[in-house]
Design an enzyme around this catalytic site. Structure first.
Site, PDB file in Angstrom:
ATOM      1  N   ASP A  23      -4.098  -4.904   6.226  1.00 31.11           N
ATOM      2  CA  ASP A  23      -4.454  -5.788   5.115  1.00 31.11           C
ATOM      3  C   ASP A  23      -3.229  -6.636   4.751  1.00 31.11           C
ATOM      4  O   ASP A  23      -2.106  -6.142   4.697  1.00 31.11           O
ATOM      5  CB  ASP A  23      -4.907  -4.957   3.911  1.00 31.11           C
ATOM      6  CG  ASP A  23      -5.526  -5.808   2.828  1.00 31.11           C
ATOM      7  OD1 ASP A  23      -5.942  -6.951   3.114  1.00 31.11           O
ATOM      8  OD2 ASP A  23      -5.606  -5.318   1.681  1.00 31.11           O
ATOM      9  N   SER A  82       0.855  -1.185   0.000  1.00 28.86           N
ATOM     10  CA  SER A  82       0.000   0.000   0.000  1.00 28.86           C
ATOM     11  C   SER A  82       0.891   1.235   0.000  1.00 28.86           C
ATOM     12  O   SER A  82       1.661   1.428  -0.939  1.00 28.86           O
ATOM     13  CB  SER A  82      -0.954  -0.052   1.202  1.00 28.86           C
ATOM     14  OG  SER A  82      -1.909   0.982   1.113  1.00 28.86           O
ATOM     15  N   HIS A  96      -3.099  -1.045  -2.967  1.00 29.00           N
ATOM     16  CA  HIS A  96      -4.265  -0.220  -2.673  1.00 29.00           C
ATOM     17  C   HIS A  96      -4.222   1.041  -3.529  1.00 29.00           C
ATOM     18  O   HIS A  96      -3.304   1.844  -3.402  1.00 29.00           O
ATOM     19  CB  HIS A  96      -4.282   0.184  -1.193  1.00 29.00           C
ATOM     20  CG  HIS A  96      -4.445  -0.979  -0.263  1.00 29.00           C
ATOM     21  ND1 HIS A  96      -4.021  -0.952   1.032  1.00 29.00           N
ATOM     22  CD2 HIS A  96      -4.994  -2.201  -0.454  1.00 29.00           C
ATOM     23  CE1 HIS A  96      -4.310  -2.107   1.607  1.00 29.00           C
ATOM     24  NE2 HIS A  96      -4.892  -2.883   0.726  1.00 29.00           N
TER      25      HIS A  96
END
Length: 191
Positions: free
Chosen positions: A134, A14, A41
């Site tokens: 995540d 991310s 992301h």
């Protein structure tokens, strides 16, 4: 897991993703035999430019994943914006617009868990820099399936939350620098 057993690599990142991936993906040789599936992301309203960006940097074929396409060796697949990327039995890609996971779609956990179901011990999972958790549960699923878990050294990461969450969920995972992760993939997975 022996290097010859690996059949696929999944990577999640991310915040700081482009810098981290730029230390790994261009190092993979043209002869790298495994597919590499990547979730980063990206805000849903933004066009995902990762595939063309890394196509210019990498020796492997690089593309944005398309629903139901076959997963080919030596190819890097990026999840499109606003879709979860999954691996299906028969080693095809699936895209899903199911609810976001941890406010993210695509979500790393979704890719990792589906890939663990298909590849089991023949899967290598890599968690890189990011600012939420995540990937932690997905990496745990890979470990529980007998696969290999690699985590970027948190102190090296642009955002350490994601690697730290992965370490907490997977204490047996190997924590490595980006250079060491690239070296591991080249030496252990391309053999």
């Amino acid at each position: 897991m022996s290097g010859t057993l690996a059949r696929a690599v999944v990577i999640g990142a991310s915040a700081g993703a482009i810098e981290a991936l730029s230390m790994i993906l261009p190092e993979l040789p043209e002869s790298f035999p495994l597919p590499v599936l990547v979730v980063v992301h990206v805000p849903p309203e933004r066009r995902n430019i990762l595939a063309p960006l890394f196509e210019a940097k990498c020796r492997l074929a690089t593309r944005e994943a398309e629903d139901k396409e076959a997963i080919l060796p030596g190819t890097i697949y990026f999840a499109p914006s606003d879709y979860h990327l999954l691996v299906e039995k028969g080693e095809t890609v699936a895209l899903s617009s199911d609810e976001p996971v941890l406010h993210s779609r695509p979500a790393i956990d979704v890719l990792f868990e589906s890939a663990a179901d298909v590849y089991g011990e023949a899967l290598v999972g890599v968690v890189l820099s990011g600012a939420n958790s995540d990937g932690a549960l997905g990496l745990k699923a890979i470990v529980e399936a007998g696969g290999t878990a690699l985590i970027q050294e948190p102190a090296e990461a642009y955002a350490e939350a994601m690697p730290l969450a992965a370490v907490a969920a997977c204490p047996t995972a190997r924590v490595m620098t980006l250079a060491a992760i690239a070296d591991h993939l080249v030496k252990e997975c391309a053999a």
